[in-house]
Write an enzyme that holds these catalytic residues in place. Structure first.
Site, mmCIF file in Angstrom:
data_model
loop_
_atom_site.group_PDB
_atom_site.id
_atom_site.type_symbol
_atom_site.label_atom_id
_atom_site.label_comp_id
_atom_site.label_asym_id
_atom_site.label_seq_id
_atom_site.Cartn_x
_atom_site.Cartn_y
_atom_site.Cartn_z
ATOM 1 N N CYS A 42 1.020 -1.178 -0.032
ATOM 2 C CA CYS A 42 -0.154 0.094 -0.166
ATOM 3 C C CYS A 42 0.956 1.186 0.008
ATOM 4 O O CYS A 42 1.591 1.511 1.108
ATOM 5 C CB CYS A 42 -0.965 -0.008 1.527
ATOM 6 N N CYS B 56 -4.681 6.326 -4.514
ATOM 7 C CA CYS B 56 -3.931 4.898 -4.425
ATOM 8 C C CYS B 56 -2.592 5.342 -4.712
ATOM 9 O O CYS B 56 -2.103 5.505 -6.131
ATOM 10 C CB CYS B 56 -4.852 4.155 -5.321
HETATM 11 N N1 LIG Z 1 -6.456 -2.246 -2.064
HETATM 12 C C1 LIG Z 1 -5.070 -2.438 -2.429
HETATM 13 C C2 LIG Z 1 -4.259 -2.077 -1.179
HETATM 14 C C3 LIG Z 1 -4.032 -0.739 -0.909
HETATM 15 C C4 LIG Z 1 -3.389 0.193 -1.935
HETATM 16 C C5 LIG Z 1 -3.592 1.765 -1.886
HETATM 17 N N2 LIG Z 1 -4.538 2.115 -0.804
HETATM 18 C C6 LIG Z 1 -2.135 2.332 -1.956
HETATM 19 O O1 LIG Z 1 -2.124 3.563 -1.626
HETATM 20 O O2 LIG Z 1 -1.398 1.682 -2.680
HETATM 21 C C7 LIG Z 1 -4.992 -3.982 -2.617
HETATM 22 O O3 LIG Z 1 -5.812 -4.703 -2.393
HETATM 23 O O4 LIG Z 1 -3.855 -4.161 -3.467
#
Ligand SMILES: N[C@H](CCC[C@H](N)C(=O)O)C(=O)O
Length: 285
Positions: free
Chosen positions: A71, A207
């Site tokens: 993340c 993200c």
């Molecule tokens: N939901 C993403 C993880 C969080 C990614 C995101 N919040 C970031 O800042 O990279 C997954 O299942 O791969």
């Protein structure tokens, strides 16, 4: 009664419950879902477990309780959380993740406010993903930056994102994050607008791994130049991503502590829903 001390952090509105724990099992998927519940819990897109040691580690739990590999916004928050604990102004550190160790450089901007630069490693381009929905075939470029992303530069209306996002996110085994992109202009600096549907969460304001995947795909498809910073504009704000042949992906962006708190585990949510009997051996120090 055991309690759980936590801090609420956010990176461009992608928000997290940050807890320092001694084991990965300290917060179960069910507890993560409850902590992330925006009506019955603290409310967040995910939980970040910080496990101390020689190289501190971050374990991520999505709002649905699933455990992704990485993340980006969360890692900036964990780096700032650790820097704040150390009391240092400028600091660099390695943080372990399920996608490998990442180098972070932290700059303090004010109380609870930091800019963090992360070496995110390399992107791996994957196979084309085709999804049948609403009588049409929708094609996506897939990119792995530790976690998987499906990316399109085709124009989609906001309403289509909410309809198509969940269908694409659950199409491949294990699920995938989905980014709908639009190149804003190719002036001095390439700027790309991105709307995100995240695996295990849904719509988020930003993200970090998604921004890295989009920048890598844009360079791969000749929509942006390598080595020059690319501004990825998300609903929650912009991240600066550099795709460098030698060094791989670099992400720079903010991290902010919103508040500190304590979760009481005997708390009855009513309707027969109670919080977990106790946290796995974790209590406030
Ligand atoms: N939901 C993403 C993880 C969080 C990614 C995101 N919040 C970031 O800042 O990279 C997954 O299942 O791969």
């Amino acid at each position: 009664m055991s309690t759980l001390a936590f801090e609420k952090w956010e990176g461009l509105g992608n928000d997290f419950v940050v807890v320092e724990v001694s084991s990965e099992q300290a917060v179960s998927p069910e507890q993560a879902r409850l902590l992330c519940d925006r009506h019955r819990g603290i409310g967040a897109d995910g939980v970040l477990l910080v496990i101390g040691g020689g190289t501190p580690r971050m374990v991520v739990l999505n709002a649905d309780g699933s455990r992704p590999e990485m993340c980006g916004n969360g890692l900036r928050c964990v780096a700032a959380f650790l820097a704040e604990r150390g009391g240092a102004e400028g600091l660099s550190m390695m943080i372990g993740t399920d996608a490998g160790d990442k180098a972070c450089v932290i700059e303090r901007r004010g109380p609870g406010l930091y800019d963090v630069t992360v070496d995110m490693g390399r992107a791996t381009m994957g196979p084309r993903l085709e999804v049948e929905a609403e009588g049409k075939r929708h094609g996506f470029t897939t990119v792995d930056v530790g976690n998987p992303h499906a990316i399109t530069f085709e124009p989609y209306a906001e309403a289509e994102v909410d309809r198509l996002g969940p269908k694409v996110a659950t199409a491949p085994a294990g699920g995938i994050n989905v980014e709908f992109c639009r190149v804003l202009d190719e002036g001095a600096r390439t700027r790309i607008a991105v709307t995100v549907w995240e695996r295990g969460v849904g719509r988020t304001l930003a993200c970090g791994t998604g921004a890295c995947a989009v920048a890598a795909a844009a360079c791969e498809e000749g929509r942006a130049a390598r080595a020059a910073p690319i501004e990825v504009v998300l609903p929650g704000g912009a991240l600066e991503i550099t795709v460098d042949e030698a060094r791989g992906l670099q992400m720079k962006g903010p991290a902010r502590r919103v508040f500190r708190g304590t979760w009481e585990s005997s708390f009855d949510l009513g309707e027969g829903r109670t919080t977990p009997a106790s946290w796995a051996g974790e209590s406030t120090p």
